[in-house]
Design an enzyme around this catalytic site. Structure first.
Site, PDB file in Angstrom:
ATOM      1  N   HIS A  28      -6.536  21.538  -1.075  1.00  0.00           N
ATOM      2  CA  HIS A  28      -5.903  20.296  -0.287  1.00  0.00           C
ATOM      3  C   HIS A  28      -6.618  19.824   1.052  1.00  0.00           C
ATOM      4  O   HIS A  28      -5.939  19.581   1.969  1.00  0.00           O
ATOM      5  CB  HIS A  28      -4.431  20.441  -0.094  1.00  0.00           C
ATOM      6  CG  HIS A  28      -3.360  20.739  -1.417  1.00  0.00           C
ATOM      7  ND1 HIS A  28      -3.112  19.454  -1.989  1.00  0.00           N
ATOM      8  CD2 HIS A  28      -2.874  21.665  -1.853  1.00  0.00           C
ATOM      9  CE1 HIS A  28      -2.626  19.823  -2.964  1.00  0.00           C
ATOM     10  NE2 HIS A  28      -2.190  21.131  -2.841  1.00  0.00           N
ATOM     11  N   ARG A  53      -9.604  29.449  -2.449  1.00  0.00           N
ATOM     12  CA  ARG A  53      -8.834  28.557  -3.482  1.00  0.00           C
ATOM     13  C   ARG A  53      -9.655  27.504  -3.921  1.00  0.00           C
ATOM     14  O   ARG A  53      -9.768  26.496  -3.050  1.00  0.00           O
ATOM     15  CB  ARG A  53      -7.441  28.298  -2.812  1.00  0.00           C
ATOM     16  CG  ARG A  53      -6.608  27.803  -4.154  1.00  0.00           C
ATOM     17  CD  ARG A  53      -5.362  27.601  -3.742  1.00  0.00           C
ATOM     18  NE  ARG A  53      -4.799  26.360  -2.808  1.00  0.00           N
ATOM     19  CZ  ARG A  53      -3.780  25.993  -2.614  1.00  0.00           C
ATOM     20  NH1 ARG A  53      -2.594  26.529  -3.285  1.00  0.00           N
ATOM     21  NH2 ARG A  53      -3.574  25.057  -1.559  1.00  0.00           N
ATOM     22  N   ASP A  67     -21.037  32.577  -6.546  1.00  0.00           N
ATOM     23  CA  ASP A  67     -22.402  32.835  -6.306  1.00  0.00           C
ATOM     24  C   ASP A  67     -22.581  32.600  -4.806  1.00  0.00           C
ATOM     25  O   ASP A  67     -23.694  33.177  -4.349  1.00  0.00           O
ATOM     26  CB  ASP A  67     -23.169  31.607  -7.008  1.00  0.00           C
ATOM     27  CG  ASP A  67     -23.516  31.898  -8.446  1.00  0.00           C
ATOM     28  OD1 ASP A  67     -23.284  33.002  -8.692  1.00  0.00           O
ATOM     29  OD2 ASP A  67     -23.916  31.231  -9.091  1.00  0.00           O
ATOM     30  N   GLU A 132       3.470  28.220  -9.739  1.00  0.00           N
ATOM     31  CA  GLU A 132       4.000  27.002  -8.979  1.00  0.00           C
ATOM     32  C   GLU A 132       4.646  26.067  -9.843  1.00  0.00           C
ATOM     33  O   GLU A 132       4.603  24.956  -9.466  1.00  0.00           O
ATOM     34  CB  GLU A 132       2.908  26.482  -8.147  1.00  0.00           C
ATOM     35  CG  GLU A 132       1.417  26.270  -8.699  1.00  0.00           C
ATOM     36  CD  GLU A 132       0.536  25.888  -7.564  1.00  0.00           C
ATOM     37  OE1 GLU A 132       0.817  25.618  -6.463  1.00  0.00           O
ATOM     38  OE2 GLU A 132      -0.750  26.111  -7.987  1.00  0.00           O
ATOM     39  N   ASP A 158       5.225  23.472  -4.563  1.00  0.00           N
ATOM     40  CA  ASP A 158       5.096  22.978  -5.967  1.00  0.00           C
ATOM     41  C   ASP A 158       6.165  23.313  -6.804  1.00  0.00           C
ATOM     42  O   ASP A 158       6.659  22.496  -7.918  1.00  0.00           O
ATOM     43  CB  ASP A 158       3.837  23.260  -6.266  1.00  0.00           C
ATOM     44  CG  ASP A 158       2.566  22.357  -5.882  1.00  0.00           C
ATOM     45  OD1 ASP A 158       2.564  20.828  -6.041  1.00  0.00           O
ATOM     46  OD2 ASP A 158       1.498  22.766  -5.554  1.00  0.00           O
TER      47      ASP A 158
END
Length: 245
Positions: A28, A53, A67, A132, A158
């Site tokens: 977000h 996240r 990576d 969620e 959520d």
């Protein structure tokens, strides 16, 4: 706390706060792979755990994050055991998983300066899946049974939307669902975390067995603090107050 600003400077500032962990979010926020890299570099060396996240459960995105040096991932919207298994496979090299091999090009292995990186990479990486939705709550035991899941994280915002009570993270049904999942994790010997900005809920979830929580965000703290300054020093509708700037 959350780090959502996309700023390496803010990430470093928060890393020295004394908190235990930071969630550097790309779901977000305006974060890119490049800005995530800069923030991981900025917080490196501070006594805090950076968690990243991704915006979606995508093996290609996860490969890139690993990576650049992300080691703990919080994967959003994991509703089934099959999705949880995909999250685990995304962080492992074959034969356990599907992570592409590019260690010679990657910060994660210090460009192959880390001895036996390919053989030991899995031991450095943790996958936390985000619960969620109503479906995820219903499938919580199967999700927890997936080998390689380090823990679960509850997203009440959520979850509330999924339950038909959008914006009501403190709704009794939402709280009950969160506590049900925490209890399931504890029973399975797994860790459980939760997002809880309201202190009474944070305390309640800790008492219920949550072992890690998010209790603030850089952008939210700045928004509320700047509004507080305006409330103190800028009289509503006052030209005199505005002229003092």
């Amino acid at each position: 706390m959350w780090v959502c600003s996309g700023s390496p400077l803010i990430a470093e500032l928060c890393a020295g706060s004394g908190l235990d962990w930071l969630l550097i979010d790309a779901e977000h926020t305006p974060n890119s792979v490049e800005s995530l890299l800069a923030q991981l570099q900025a917080v490196h060396g501070y006594p805090i755990l950076p968690v990243v996240r991704p915006p979606v459960l995508d093996p290609v995105i996860i490969k890139q994050y690993l990576d650049i040096g992300a080691q703990t991932l919080l994967v959003p919207m994991v509703d089934t055991a099959e999705r949880a298994e995909l999250a685990v496979r995304s962080v492992h090299y074959p034969p356990r998983g599907i992570r592409g091999v590019g260690s010679a090009l990657a910060r994660a292995s210090r460009w192959n300066r880390t001895d036996d990186y390919l053989a030991t990479a899995a031991s450095r990486i943790s996958v936390i899946v985000q619960i969620e939705s109503v479906a995820a709550v219903e499938n919580i035991d199967a999700i927890l049974a997936v080998d390689g899941i380090a823990g679960i994280f509850l997203g009440p915002s959520d979850l509330a939307a999924s339950m038909g009570v959008l914006g009501q993270q403190d709704h009794p049904d939402v709280v009950a669902a969160v506590e049900r999942c925490i209890a399931a994790a504890v029973a399975a010997g797994a860790t459980a975390g939760v997002n809880a900005f309201a202190e009474p809920l944070a305390r309640r979830y800790l008492s219920a067995g949550a072992s890690f929580i998010l209790v603030g965000a850089d952008v939210a703290l700045l928004a509320r603090a700047s509004e507080g300054l305006a409330a103190k020093y800028v009289a509503e509708g006052s030209e005199e107050g505005r002229a003092s700037y």
